[in-house]
Design a protein around this motif. Sequence first.
Motif, PDB file in Angstrom:
ATOM      1  N   ARG A  79      -6.703 -39.751 -50.663  1.00 45.50           N
ATOM      2  CA  ARG A  79      -6.026 -38.485 -50.348  1.00 45.50           C
ATOM      3  C   ARG A  79      -5.609 -38.459 -48.875  1.00 45.50           C
ATOM      4  NH1 ARG A  79      -9.623 -35.413 -52.137  1.00 45.50           N
ATOM      5  NH2 ARG A  79      -8.649 -34.522 -54.002  1.00 45.50           N
ATOM      6  N   GLU A  80      -6.524 -38.840 -47.994  1.00 40.93           N
ATOM      7  CA  GLU A  80      -6.227 -38.838 -46.552  1.00 40.93           C
ATOM      8  C   GLU A  80      -5.108 -39.827 -46.218  1.00 40.93           C
ATOM      9  OE1 GLU A  80      -9.970 -39.680 -44.644  1.00 40.93           O
ATOM     10  OE2 GLU A  80     -10.897 -37.923 -45.585  1.00 40.93           O
ATOM     11  N   LEU A  81      -5.205 -41.034 -46.756  1.00 34.44           N
ATOM     12  CA  LEU A  81      -4.210 -42.074 -46.455  1.00 34.44           C
ATOM     13  C   LEU A  81      -2.832 -41.734 -47.019  1.00 34.44           C
ATOM     14  CD1 LEU A  81      -6.205 -45.382 -47.142  1.00 34.44           C
ATOM     15  CD2 LEU A  81      -5.717 -44.342 -44.920  1.00 34.44           C
ATOM     16  N   SER A  82      -2.804 -40.931 -48.084  1.00 35.86           N
ATOM     17  CA  SER A  82      -1.532 -40.642 -48.761  1.00 35.86           C
ATOM     18  C   SER A  82      -0.555 -39.849 -47.885  1.00 35.86           C
ATOM     19  CB  SER A  82      -1.777 -39.878 -50.063  1.00 35.86           C
ATOM     20  OG  SER A  82      -2.231 -38.569 -49.788  1.00 35.86           O
ATOM     21  N   SER A  83      -1.054 -39.284 -46.788  1.00 34.29           N
ATOM     22  CA  SER A  83      -0.163 -38.516 -45.906  1.00 34.29           C
ATOM     23  C   SER A  83       0.667 -39.429 -45.000  1.00 34.29           C
ATOM     24  CB  SER A  83      -0.972 -37.537 -45.047  1.00 34.29           C
ATOM     25  OG  SER A  83      -1.860 -38.257 -44.204  1.00 34.29           O
ATOM     26  N   HIS A  84       0.337 -40.713 -44.969  1.00 36.72           N
ATOM     27  CA  HIS A  84       1.117 -41.663 -44.164  1.00 36.72           C
ATOM     28  C   HIS A  84       2.555 -41.706 -44.701  1.00 36.72           C
ATOM     29  CE1 HIS A  84       2.564 -45.345 -42.325  1.00 36.72           C
ATOM     30  NE2 HIS A  84       1.460 -45.461 -41.617  1.00 36.72           N
ATOM     31  N   PRO A  85       3.548 -41.616 -43.817  1.00 37.67           N
ATOM     32  CA  PRO A  85       4.941 -41.568 -44.290  1.00 37.67           C
ATOM     33  C   PRO A  85       5.399 -42.785 -45.093  1.00 37.67           C
ATOM     34  CG  PRO A  85       4.840 -41.780 -41.885  1.00 37.67           C
ATOM     35  CD  PRO A  85       3.464 -41.454 -42.352  1.00 37.67           C
ATOM     36  N   LYS A  86       4.701 -43.909 -44.966  1.00 37.75           N
ATOM     37  CA  LYS A  86       5.102 -45.110 -45.712  1.00 37.75           C
ATOM     38  C   LYS A  86       4.242 -45.353 -46.949  1.00 37.75           C
ATOM     39  CE  LYS A  86       6.892 -48.726 -43.662  1.00 37.75           C
ATOM     40  NZ  LYS A  86       6.816 -49.978 -42.874  1.00 37.75           N
ATOM     41  N   VAL A  87       3.355 -44.406 -47.268  1.00 32.81           N
ATOM     42  CA  VAL A  87       2.673 -44.437 -48.572  1.00 32.81           C
ATOM     43  C   VAL A  87       3.562 -43.656 -49.538  1.00 32.81           C
ATOM     44  CG1 VAL A  87       0.675 -43.659 -49.904  1.00 32.81           C
ATOM     45  CG2 VAL A  87       0.349 -44.702 -47.658  1.00 32.81           C
ATOM     46  N   VAL A  88       4.107 -44.375 -50.527  1.00 29.30           N
ATOM     47  CA  VAL A  88       5.181 -43.796 -51.345  1.00 29.30           C
ATOM     48  C   VAL A  88       4.778 -43.500 -52.788  1.00 29.30           C
ATOM     49  CG1 VAL A  88       7.077 -44.697 -49.943  1.00 29.30           C
ATOM     50  CG2 VAL A  88       6.092 -46.144 -51.747  1.00 29.30           C
ATOM     51  N   ALA A  89       3.546 -43.862 -53.176  1.00 24.11           N
ATOM     52  CA  ALA A  89       3.088 -43.593 -54.552  1.00 24.11           C
ATOM     53  C   ALA A  89       1.575 -43.704 -54.617  1.00 24.11           C
ATOM     54  CB  ALA A  89       3.728 -44.566 -55.540  1.00 24.11           C
ATOM     55  N   ILE A  90       0.998 -43.115 -55.666  1.00 21.95           N
ATOM     56  CA  ILE A  90      -0.429 -43.250 -55.954  1.00 21.95           C
ATOM     57  C   ILE A  90      -0.554 -44.206 -57.144  1.00 21.95           C
ATOM     58  CG2 ILE A  90      -2.563 -42.062 -56.604  1.00 21.95           C
ATOM     59  CD1 ILE A  90      -1.549 -41.219 -53.830  1.00 21.95           C
ATOM     60  N   GLY A  91      -1.383 -45.226 -56.987  1.00 22.70           N
ATOM     61  CA  GLY A  91      -1.556 -46.213 -58.055  1.00 22.70           C
ATOM     62  C   GLY A  91      -1.680 -47.618 -57.483  1.00 22.70           C
ATOM     63  N   GLU A  92      -2.003 -48.633 -58.243  1.00 22.12           N
ATOM     64  CA  GLU A  92      -1.834 -48.508 -59.668  1.00 22.12           C
ATOM     65  C   GLU A  92      -3.081 -47.924 -60.314  1.00 22.12           C
ATOM     66  OE1 GLU A  92      -1.985 -52.638 -61.745  1.00 22.12           O
ATOM     67  OE2 GLU A  92      -1.603 -53.111 -59.626  1.00 22.12           O
ATOM     68  N   MET A  93      -2.838 -47.120 -61.317  1.00 22.66           N
ATOM     69  CA  MET A  93      -3.889 -46.452 -62.082  1.00 22.66           C
ATOM     70  C   MET A  93      -3.564 -46.601 -63.558  1.00 22.66           C
ATOM     71  SD  MET A  93      -2.656 -42.454 -61.837  1.00 22.66           S
ATOM     72  CE  MET A  93      -2.313 -42.369 -60.103  1.00 22.66           C
ATOM     73  N   GLY A  94      -4.512 -46.250 -64.407  1.00 21.92           N
ATOM     74  CA  GLY A  94      -4.220 -46.303 -65.842  1.00 21.92           C
ATOM     75  C   GLY A  94      -5.413 -46.732 -66.660  1.00 21.92           C
ATOM     76  N   LEU A  95      -5.141 -47.523 -67.697  1.00 17.74           N
ATOM     77  CA  LEU A  95      -6.194 -47.979 -68.604  1.00 17.74           C
ATOM     78  C   LEU A  95      -6.010 -49.458 -68.900  1.00 17.74           C
ATOM     79  CD1 LEU A  95      -6.068 -45.028 -71.208  1.00 17.74           C
ATOM     80  CD2 LEU A  95      -7.669 -45.271 -69.286  1.00 17.74           C
ATOM     81  N   ASP A  96      -7.130 -50.167 -68.960  1.00 12.43           N
ATOM     82  CA  ASP A  96      -7.101 -51.596 -69.287  1.00 12.43           C
ATOM     83  C   ASP A  96      -8.218 -51.875 -70.279  1.00 12.43           C
ATOM     84  OD1 ASP A  96      -7.529 -54.464 -69.229  1.00 12.43           O
ATOM     85  OD2 ASP A  96      -6.287 -54.511 -67.417  1.00 12.43           O
ATOM     86  N   TYR A  97      -7.834 -52.069 -71.543  1.00 19.06           N
ATOM     87  CA  TYR A  97      -8.822 -52.301 -72.598  1.00 19.06           C
ATOM     88  C   TYR A  97      -9.018 -53.791 -72.879  1.00 19.06           C
ATOM     89  CZ  TYR A  97      -8.594 -47.260 -73.624  1.00 19.06           C
ATOM     90  OH  TYR A  97      -8.653 -45.896 -73.552  1.00 19.06           O
TER      91      TYR A  97
END
Length: 255
Positions: A79-97
């Motif tokens: 959350r803190e790092l996401s405010s950096h202007p060059k952080v452009v997305a959250i991820g990768e996230m998801g599911l791996d079965y």
Amino acid sequence: MLFDTHAHLNAVQYEDDLIEVINRAKEEGVEKIVVVGFDRETIMRAMELIEQYEFIYAAIGWHPVDAIDMTDEDLNWIRELSSHPKVVAIGEMGLDYHWDKSPKDVQKEVFKKQIALAKEVKLPIIIHNRDATADVLEILQSEGAEEVGGIMHCFTGSIEIAMQCIDMNFYISLGGPVTFKNAKKPKEVAAEVPMERLLIETDCPYLTPHPFRGKRNEPGYVRYVAEEIAKLRGITVEEVGRQTTENAKKFFGIS
């Protein structure tokens, strides 16, 4: 003009020759790269790279295989790092079965927490899906991921699934597998998905395209992905490069 929307230049595989790898990418016409961090170590390295290179951006999140290791402290740090202007997305996230390191319920919980975080910080998301399509789609719908939109990274599903994802405000990203001789579904998707919803990537150092399959992948090889899509659609590689770069800049909010 090419944009590698998913690279792991923060991987140990590039420790000895990163500058040469980057120079080769430039020579192949790669204009921008998004480096994806998916745990403590790779996120820290991604943050270093965006300070070092003007044309490199970062996506930061937590990989589903390692979901069992993620703490609330890790989530707050993202959350803190996401405010950096060059952080452009959250991820990768998801599911791996495919791998069984993290139980499915833990993966789902961590996935949902990251979608909520992305909505809070108003950034799009990058989705990792392996052998879990139905559950991934269900969670994206139930958690309102459409609000921020996202990328189905290294998409290998059917055109029907691709269109479902597009209806939920997602882009379809194709990587090295589209160049494989027997890759029926990725080739169909490459030919049929609306151009304005298509992205290209390498996922390097993994999923190396033909004719380098089996060797280490690198951002310069995204050209082979663009060439295959151009061939399948009956257009020029320049058209593919221009449209997918335009799409990526729009998606990531890069002018």
